[in-house]
Each structure stands twice: as C-alpha cells, then as structure tokens.
Design an enzyme around this catalytic site. Sequence first.
Site, PDB file in Angstrom:
ATOM      1  N   SER A  84     -49.564  22.315 -21.792  1.00 48.20           N
ATOM      2  CA  SER A  84     -50.782  21.899 -22.503  1.00 48.20           C
ATOM      3  C   SER A  84     -51.898  21.527 -21.524  1.00 48.20           C
ATOM      4  CB  SER A  84     -50.493  20.691 -23.390  1.00 48.20           C
ATOM      5  OG  SER A  84     -49.556  21.008 -24.386  1.00 48.20           O
TER       6      SER A  84
HETATM    7  N1  SAH Z   1     -45.594  19.492 -23.885  1.00 47.30           N
HETATM    8  C1  SAH Z   1     -45.444  20.841 -23.428  1.00 47.30           C
HETATM    9  C2  SAH Z   1     -46.037  21.794 -24.448  1.00 47.30           C
HETATM   10  C3  SAH Z   1     -45.486  23.142 -24.343  1.00 47.30           C
HETATM   11  S1  SAH Z   1     -46.110  24.250 -25.554  1.00 47.30           S
HETATM   12  C4  SAH Z   1     -46.125  21.034 -22.096  1.00 47.30           C
HETATM   13  O1  SAH Z   1     -47.243  20.538 -21.915  1.00 47.30           O
HETATM   14  O2  SAH Z   1     -45.582  21.703 -21.230  1.00 47.30           O
HETATM   15  C5  SAH Z   1     -45.140  23.840 -26.965  1.00 47.30           C
HETATM   16  C6  SAH Z   1     -43.647  23.986 -26.823  1.00 47.30           C
HETATM   17  O3  SAH Z   1     -43.082  23.757 -28.113  1.00 47.30           O
HETATM   18  C7  SAH Z   1     -43.175  25.359 -26.378  1.00 47.30           C
HETATM   19  O4  SAH Z   1     -42.368  25.229 -25.244  1.00 47.30           O
HETATM   20  C8  SAH Z   1     -42.395  25.882 -27.585  1.00 47.30           C
HETATM   21  O5  SAH Z   1     -41.286  26.691 -27.237  1.00 47.30           O
HETATM   22  C9  SAH Z   1     -41.949  24.567 -28.227  1.00 47.30           C
HETATM   23  N2  SAH Z   1     -41.564  24.686 -29.637  1.00 47.30           N
HETATM   24  C10 SAH Z   1     -42.147  25.408 -30.624  1.00 47.30           C
HETATM   25  N3  SAH Z   1     -41.463  25.274 -31.778  1.00 47.30           N
HETATM   26  C11 SAH Z   1     -40.417  24.435 -31.526  1.00 47.30           C
HETATM   27  C12 SAH Z   1     -39.337  23.912 -32.299  1.00 47.30           C
HETATM   28  N4  SAH Z   1     -39.155  24.225 -33.584  1.00 47.30           N
HETATM   29  N5  SAH Z   1     -38.470  23.064 -31.701  1.00 47.30           N
HETATM   30  C13 SAH Z   1     -38.603  22.729 -30.397  1.00 47.30           C
HETATM   31  N6  SAH Z   1     -39.591  23.198 -29.614  1.00 47.30           N
HETATM   32  C14 SAH Z   1     -40.485  24.034 -30.153  1.00 47.30           C
END
Ligand code: SAH
Length: 213
Positions: A64
């Site tokens: 993010s």
């Molecule tokens: N906080 C993280 C955000 C990553 S993007 C960072 O800054 O690195 C959002 C993440 O949510 C992705 O890795 C995606 O795979 C995950 N995601 C999406 N749907 C999900 C679900 N149902 N359960 C767990 N993770 C999920």
Amino acid sequence: MIDSFKHKGLRRRLVQSIQRKGITDTNVLEVMNKIPRHFFMVPGFDERAYQDNAFPIAAEQTISQPYTVAFQTSLLNIKKNDKILEIGTGSGYQTAVLLELGAKVYTVERQKELFTLTSKLFKKLNYYPKNYYGDGYKGLPIHAPFDKILITAGAPYVPETLKEQLKTGACIVVPVGPQSGQDMLRITKISDKEFKTENFGKFAFVPFLKGKN
Ligand code: SAH
C-alpha cells in the site's frame, strides 16, 4: 539487509511529505520513520520504496501507499497491547507498523506465495505477528474478539463474520466499494447489534477476494 544513511534520509523526507498531506498522529509518523520500507519490497527498488506510492509485490498484489498506511493506522488509534486482526498481510509492511506501535497482531493472507515470503521476512527482521494463510472473509474466530480489525484490500461489502469478531466498543477500518474506488469506513461496534459508521473519503485498493490462492 542494509539500512544506510541514504535510506534513512529518504525515509525522513517521505514521512515529512505524508505529514504535509495531513497525517498528524506522531506515533504513526515515528514508527514509519523507523521501519525500512525497502526491506518489504523486491531488491533494487530502494528509491521507489521512499516515494509515496503503492508498488507491485509478488502474486500481482501491491504494497500500500505510505500515506494510505498512515491514514488507516491513524484511524485505528492503536494502544499498546491492542489485539488487532489485519486482513491482507501482503508485503508485511503494515504488520510491522502495527507491531512497532505495540499491538499484538494477527494477520491473514490468501496468497500462499506472499504468506511464505512474509513468514521468512518477519523472522529475519525479528517481528513476531501470528500470521496465517487463509481467507480473511472468515476472520479468525478462534482468536476473536479483537480490539480492532484492519482490512487492507478493497471490500465489496463488510462481512458480518468480521463484525461479529469485534469486542463491544471496538472498530473495523475497511475500504468499501467497487474495484474502481472505495470509501474508507470506520465501523464501531456500539453494542451487540448496533454499529456506527464514519466515512473518511475515497481510496483505491486491490480487491478483497474470497477463498485462498
Ligand atoms: N497491507 C499490505 C496490503 C497488501 S494489498 C501491504 O501494504 O503490503 C492487499 C492484500 O490483501 C493482498 O496481499 C491480497 O492478496 C490480500 N487479500 C485479498 N483478499 C484477501 C482475503 N480474502 N483474505 C486475506 N487476504 C486477502
């Protein structure tokens, strides 16, 4: 992994820029100034790690944008020893921010590849969240209730299962809306059946998807 003076300087400038964009929570700014964000990205993009942008990680996901991390974290108003459920571990950077603020973090990721990468990275960096490979739509009923829940993916709706896993007085911070853009909501559980919703404006996240991958 090296955190040089150059990295530290770039990081200070990044934190100043997100402060100028309106983030006032000094605890959040302080921990973001401390954590080497480039450790959470593929090597070779150190300069990009200190620009205020989202950036691709494995499994077609993104780390993010720093401003967004600061914004969501500020909305959570983290207290030491808060028990937090984070949905979407991704790169692990947001997890590190929560841990550095003194929270106990339970984090769930649906992409096996990212789960494996962050499991190794957390150990290497001496971070000890409880991290799970699973579907965040289900939450973590065995560890519920939580003081706060953070969803870091764009949700089409707020799953009832997650609302049930909040303590009374606790809140969930979640971007809700279609893939084209979401509203940042903070939903507070006032009583067993009553919730208060606050809206903090538009953001854009990768989608909150069902099931594991
Ligand atoms: N906080 C993280 C955000 C990553 S993007 C960072 O800054 O690195 C959002 C993440 O949510 C992705 O890795 C995606 O795979 C995950 N995601 C999406 N749907 C999900 C679900 N149902 N359960 C767990 N993770 C999920």
